[in-house]
Design a protein around this motif. Structure first.
Motif, short mmCIF file in Angstrom:
data_model
loop_
_atom_site.label_atom_id
_atom_site.label_comp_id
_atom_site.label_asym_id
_atom_site.label_seq_id
_atom_site.Cartn_x
_atom_site.Cartn_y
_atom_site.Cartn_z
N VAL A 227 0.84 -1.20 0.00
CA VAL A 227 0.00 0.00 0.00
C VAL A 227 0.88 1.25 0.00
O VAL A 227 1.85 1.35 0.76
N ALA A 228 0.53 2.19 -0.86
CA ALA A 228 1.21 3.48 -0.90
C ALA A 228 0.33 4.57 -0.32
O ALA A 228 0.82 5.64 0.06
N ARG A 229 -0.97 4.29 -0.23
CA ARG A 229 -1.92 5.28 0.26
C ARG A 229 -3.17 4.56 0.76
O ARG A 229 -3.66 3.64 0.11
N ILE A 230 -3.68 4.99 1.91
CA ILE A 230 -4.96 4.49 2.43
C ILE A 230 -5.79 5.70 2.80
O ILE A 230 -5.31 6.60 3.48
N LYS A 231 -7.03 5.70 2.36
CA LYS A 231 -7.92 6.83 2.64
C LYS A 231 -9.23 6.32 3.23
O LYS A 231 -9.80 5.35 2.72
N ILE A 232 -9.68 6.98 4.28
CA ILE A 232 -10.95 6.65 4.92
C ILE A 232 -11.86 7.87 4.87
O ILE A 232 -11.43 8.98 5.20
N GLY A 233 -13.10 7.69 4.42
CA GLY A 233 -14.08 8.77 4.38
C GLY A 233 -15.28 8.42 5.23
O GLY A 233 -15.69 7.26 5.28
N ARG A 234 -15.85 9.42 5.89
CA ARG A 234 -16.98 9.18 6.80
C ARG A 234 -17.94 10.36 6.77
O ARG A 234 -17.53 11.51 6.95
N VAL A 235 -19.22 10.09 6.49
CA VAL A 235 -20.25 11.10 6.65
C VAL A 235 -20.54 11.23 8.14
O VAL A 235 -20.75 10.23 8.83
N MET A 236 -20.54 12.47 8.64
CA MET A 236 -20.65 12.70 10.08
C MET A 236 -21.99 13.33 10.45
O MET A 236 -22.45 14.26 9.79
N LEU A 237 -22.61 12.85 11.53
CA LEU A 237 -23.77 13.51 12.12
C LEU A 237 -23.24 14.50 13.15
O LEU A 237 -23.36 14.32 14.36
N HIS A 238 -22.64 15.56 12.66
CA HIS A 238 -21.91 16.51 13.48
C HIS A 238 -22.55 17.88 13.32
O HIS A 238 -23.10 18.21 12.25
N PRO A 239 -22.52 18.74 14.36
CA PRO A 239 -23.13 20.06 14.24
C PRO A 239 -22.54 20.91 13.12
O PRO A 239 -23.24 21.75 12.54
N VAL A 240 -21.28 20.72 12.81
CA VAL A 240 -20.60 21.54 11.81
C VAL A 240 -20.06 20.70 10.66
O VAL A 240 -20.22 21.05 9.49
N ILE A 241 -19.43 19.58 10.96
CA ILE A 241 -18.75 18.76 9.96
C ILE A 241 -19.75 17.87 9.23
O ILE A 241 -20.55 17.17 9.85
N GLY A 242 -19.68 17.88 7.89
CA GLY A 242 -20.50 16.99 7.08
C GLY A 242 -19.77 15.72 6.68
O GLY A 242 -20.31 14.63 6.74
N VAL A 243 -18.49 15.88 6.28
CA VAL A 243 -17.68 14.75 5.84
C VAL A 243 -16.29 14.88 6.45
O VAL A 243 -15.73 15.98 6.52
N MET A 244 -15.72 13.75 6.89
CA MET A 244 -14.35 13.73 7.40
C MET A 244 -13.54 12.71 6.62
O MET A 244 -14.00 11.58 6.41
N ASP A 245 -12.35 13.11 6.18
CA ASP A 245 -11.43 12.23 5.46
C ASP A 245 -10.12 12.11 6.21
O ASP A 245 -9.61 13.11 6.73
N LEU A 246 -9.57 10.90 6.24
CA LEU A 246 -8.24 10.67 6.78
C LEU A 246 -7.41 9.95 5.72
O LEU A 246 -7.89 8.96 5.15
N THR A 247 -6.21 10.44 5.47
CA THR A 247 -5.37 9.86 4.42
C THR A 247 -3.97 9.59 4.95
O THR A 247 -3.32 10.49 5.49
N TRP A 248 -3.53 8.33 4.80
CA TRP A 248 -2.14 7.97 5.10
C TRP A 248 -1.41 7.76 3.79
O TRP A 248 -1.92 7.12 2.87
N GLU A 249 -0.19 8.32 3.70
CA GLU A 249 0.64 8.12 2.51
C GLU A 249 2.01 7.63 2.93
O GLU A 249 2.61 8.15 3.88
#
Length: 239
Positions: free
Chosen positions: A40-62
């Motif tokens: 693996v050269a890159r792993i990305k995780i995406g999550r739709v959030m039930l958050h007061p401000v945040i709609g989507v959160m992404d985390l990326t490892w390279e």
């Protein structure tokens, strides 16, 4: 007899039970996969959030930086175009649950804009999966979107190996998916709970409640100073 993927899967469940930070889990997961021979050269995780401000959160490892970068998008900023033009959006729209692309093939590399960027960085193979949930939750999280959406989690892996991922690589990663999704969900919802408690109770009190100090009679005595003042035009200043 279990193999290295079973070991990684059990570790992922331990991470969920230990309330580990998602960025730490992602970084350690990448190290364990590389150690298991998955290039693996890159792993990305995406999550739709039930958050007061945040709609989507992404985390990326390279692999190039060996760091996890976290990005968030506000609920107001999430537009329909985002979901139509990204692999994560295809999962969220319910149009796919698995996407595989040979990035050495010009036709496949043009499918999404993100693929073209990955090709420029030397990527040769891309695989992604989505685990979706209920539609109603997303309508709460992303009120600006009128279409059919489902709440959920998506993860993608990319390699720079010339031959791409092997069948063993993909099969091994797929065995980890459910445990990875459980770990992501627990970590992201704990993040949400911490944010809400800090917002409505304050950072100190919110942390104590999250750690179990919520029974009747729980409390502490602190030394403090209370300043009361009556300032002209104070309402305008406070806003």
């Amino acid at each position: 007899m279990g193999d290295v993927f079973d070991t990684i899967g059990n570790w992922l469940l331990d991470q969920a039970m230990d309330d580990s930070e998602l960025a730490d889990t992602l970084c350690q997961l990448a190290h364990r996969l590389v150690g298991a021979g998955v290039p693996v050269a890159r792993i990305k995780i995406g999550r739709v959030m039930l958050h007061p401000v945040i709609g989507v959160m992404d985390l990326t490892w390279e692999a190039a930086t060996d760091r996890v970068e976290t990005e968030t998008m506000s609920r107001e900023a999430v537009k329909p175009k985002l979901f139509m033009s990204t692999p994560f959006g295809q999962f969220t729209l319910g149009k796919a649950d698995h996407i595989r692309a040979d990035l050495t093939c010009p036709e496949q590399s043009k499918r999404f804009a993100v693929f073209e960027g990955l090709v420029r960085e030397g990527a040769t193979d891309y695989a992604a999966w989505g685990q979706m949930g209920s539609e109603s939750d997303v309508r709460i999280a992303l009120p600006n979107y009128d279409g059919h959406l489902t709440q959920g989690i998506a993860v993608s892996i990319t390699t720079k190996r010339l031959a791409g991922f092997s069948d063993r690589d993909i099969a091994g990663f797929e065995r980890l998916l459910k445990r990875l999704f459980v770990s992501v969900r627990v970590a992201s919802e704990r993040y949400l709970a911490r944010t809400l408690l800090e917002t409505y109770l304050g950072r100190r009190t919110g942390a104590r409640v999250l750690n179990g100090k919520s029974a009747r009679g729980d409390g502490e005595t602190i030394d403090c100073v209370i300043l009361y003042s009556d300032m002209r035009n104070s309402t305008a200043l406070s806003q």
